[in-house]
Scaffold this active site. Structure first.
Site, PDB file in Angstrom:
ATOM      1  N   SER A   7     -21.821 -28.918  23.498  1.00  0.00           N
ATOM      2  CA  SER A   7     -21.165 -29.831  25.247  1.00  0.00           C
ATOM      3  C   SER A   7     -20.245 -28.569  25.672  1.00  0.00           C
ATOM      4  CB  SER A   7     -20.464 -30.887  24.676  1.00  0.00           C
ATOM      5  OG  SER A   7     -20.448 -31.521  26.186  1.00  0.00           O
TER       6      SER A   7
ATOM      7  N   ASP B 199     -23.497 -29.449  32.057  1.00  0.00           N
ATOM      8  CA  ASP B 199     -22.797 -28.474  31.123  1.00  0.00           C
ATOM      9  C   ASP B 199     -23.509 -28.125  29.859  1.00  0.00           C
ATOM     10  OD1 ASP B 199     -22.958 -30.828  30.109  1.00  0.00           O
ATOM     11  OD2 ASP B 199     -21.534 -30.858  29.019  1.00  0.00           O
TER      12      ASP B 199
ATOM     13  N   ASP C  46     -24.762 -29.379  26.830  1.00  0.00           N
ATOM     14  CA  ASP C  46     -26.075 -29.867  26.332  1.00  0.00           C
ATOM     15  C   ASP C  46     -26.176 -31.014  27.187  1.00  0.00           C
ATOM     16  OD1 ASP C  46     -23.718 -31.196  26.352  1.00  0.00           O
ATOM     17  OD2 ASP C  46     -24.151 -32.866  24.915  1.00  0.00           O
TER      18      ASP C  46
ATOM     19  N   ASP D 265     -25.181 -33.166  29.450  1.00  0.00           N
ATOM     20  CA  ASP D 265     -24.824 -34.872  29.210  1.00  0.00           C
ATOM     21  C   ASP D 265     -23.696 -35.197  30.917  1.00  0.00           C
ATOM     22  OD1 ASP D 265     -22.345 -33.911  28.403  1.00  0.00           O
ATOM     23  OD2 ASP D 265     -22.723 -35.729  26.747  1.00  0.00           O
TER      24      ASP D 265
END
Length: 447
Positions: A102, A242, A244, A246
């Site tokens: 992440s 960010d 990833d 999400d």
């Protein structure tokens, strides 16, 4: 074996804490726990990753672990975490495995697991996987010959996800100019195209991943480059994802931060107006600013509060069949369209609200009058003793009486360290600082 799963999967320094051996064991155990088919067909797993270099190594280990357990693997390649969750559901797979840390720096990596339908795992499933690893990763099930799983790629994975995102847009974004920051991460190759196809004029930063530069001075945890680019291009706003993708944060045309609380409020009000906010209730965590709660109250929207972590937001949404929840960090969940936090879905919803109202982001965000917030990490001998201390309880009660509805106090023991986090919100920064200092002294004095 200590607990492997944190608040968002298994995470650690790649090839040190999170080794290929551990990744293989997690994948084998997950296949045994989550792939509970009747034995007449093979379990199916979708695997994706962000672009950090160690993801290549860990992907190979995860694929080996899954196929050694007899699972068929659908390899999605580099995709955002919400894309992996969506694909897990759309393909009918038994589980999804996302390899990403992440917003963490490049040397870290992680493994996030999704069950059938693309949902994050409940605590019981994580515990069962940990037990299976401790027992040898289901070493009693070792298929051979034709029983070994096979691997095939999903070349249309990203296109399917993009089509899903664009299908949620009910207001063309024509006339809006934005800068998007992809954090050199999983959305770097998708985000500019998604926003352009939705109708906006798009400039991009942080969209050139090389395997080493993910989250490096860029993205939702480093908003400086985005703010500079917004001013340089005279854009209406900036959107930051960010590693990833999400989560989503934003900056106004003047470079002011718009955090997850404000974005959640903007989206909640929009859904409330069109009758799409189920039970006229939004889900937020205990860390959401009191100003957010006041805005929702004034609009006639109820707030259900959960522990910190988007998994707890999701659990609350699913339990009541609600439609919207989120966190200050920019994790927003639109349960009618996604099974997990989705940064680009959030960005599209925010932009649609701007396009539909003609208002600037600053105007929309001004509905939340944030109270000054102070967070102090207090080292203690025994964080559980603090929770049971009469002196601490008395101090908290006194402060709550002092602040009334104009402020708030929250004490949260750390889940991993001998720390107690003291959070105070008050009408002024001076009062918040002073109250936090007083409470921290009481907490630190507990033997």
């Amino acid at each position: 074996m200590g607990r492997l799963f944190g608040t968002d999967g298994v995470r650690g320094r790649a090839n040190s804490d999170l080794t290929p051996e551990l990744a293989l064991a997690v994948a084998r155990a997950a296949a045994s726990v989550l792939a509970d088919r009747d034995g007449t067909s093979r379990p199916v797993a979708v695997v994706g990753r962000d672009p950090r270099a160690s993801g290549e190594m860990l992907e190979a280990a995860v694929v080996a672990g899954l196929t050694s357990a007899g699972a068929e693997v659908l390899r999605a390649g580099v995709v955002p975490t919400p894309a992996l969750a969506h694909l897990t559901g759309s393909t009918g797979a038994d589980l999804g495995v996302m390899i990403s840390a992440s917003h963490n720096p490049m040397p870290d990596n992680g493994i996030k697991l999704f069950s059938r339908g693309g949902h994050k795992l409940p605590d019981a499933a994580e515990a069962a996987i940990e037990q299976a690893i401790a027992a040898g990763g289901s070493s009693d099930h070792r298929p051979t010959g034709a029983g070994i799983g096979r691997v095939r790629d999903l070349p249309q994975a990203a296109d399917e996800y993009v089509a899903h995102l664009l299908g949620t847009v009910d207001q063309p974004l024509t006339g809006l100019t934005l800068v998007v920051d992809g954090a050199h991460g999983a959305a770097a190759g998708l985000a500019p195209d998604v926003y352009r196809r939705a109708g906006a004029t798009v400039h991009a930063v942080g969209c050139d991943p090389d395997g080493w530069n993910i989250n490096d001075g860029i993205g939702s945890t480093h908003l400086g480059p985005l703010t500079e680019a917004v001013r340089e291009h005279g854009a209406d706003l900036g959107i930051a994802h960010d590693g990833d993708a999400d989560r989503c944060l934003a900056v106004t045309a003047d470079g002011e931060l718009v955090d997850g609380d404000a974005i959640l409020a903007i989206c909640a009000l929009a859904m409330h107006e069109r009758g799409a906010l189920k039970e006229d209730t939004v889900v937020a965590t205990v860390m959401s600013n009191l100003g957010f709660h006041h805005t929702m109250r004034d609009a006639g929207i109820a707030v259900q509060t959960t522990a910190v972590g988007d998994r707890y937001v999701l659990e609350a949404l699913r339990a009541r069949g609600l439609s919207l929840g989120g966190e200050q960090s920019g994790h927003l969940v639109f349960l009618d369209h996604a099974t997990t936090g989705d940064g680009m879905l959030t960005g599209l919803a925010l932009l649609s609200r701007m396009a539909g109202t003609g208002a600037s982001l600053a105007e929309l965000a001004s509905v939340v009058q944030r109270l000054p917030q102070v967070l102090v990490n207090v080292p203690v001998r025994d964080r559980l003793a603090v929770s049971e201390s009469d002196a601490v309880a008395e101090a908290v009660n006194a402060v709550e009486a002092e602040l009334g509805d104009a402020g708030r106090v929250l004490l949260r023991p750390s889940g991993t360290e001998q720390l107690v986090r003291v959070m105070v919100e008050a009408p002024t920064q001076e009062q918040a600082d002073e109250v936090a200092r007083r409470l921290a002294e009481v907490v630190a004095s507990v033997e």
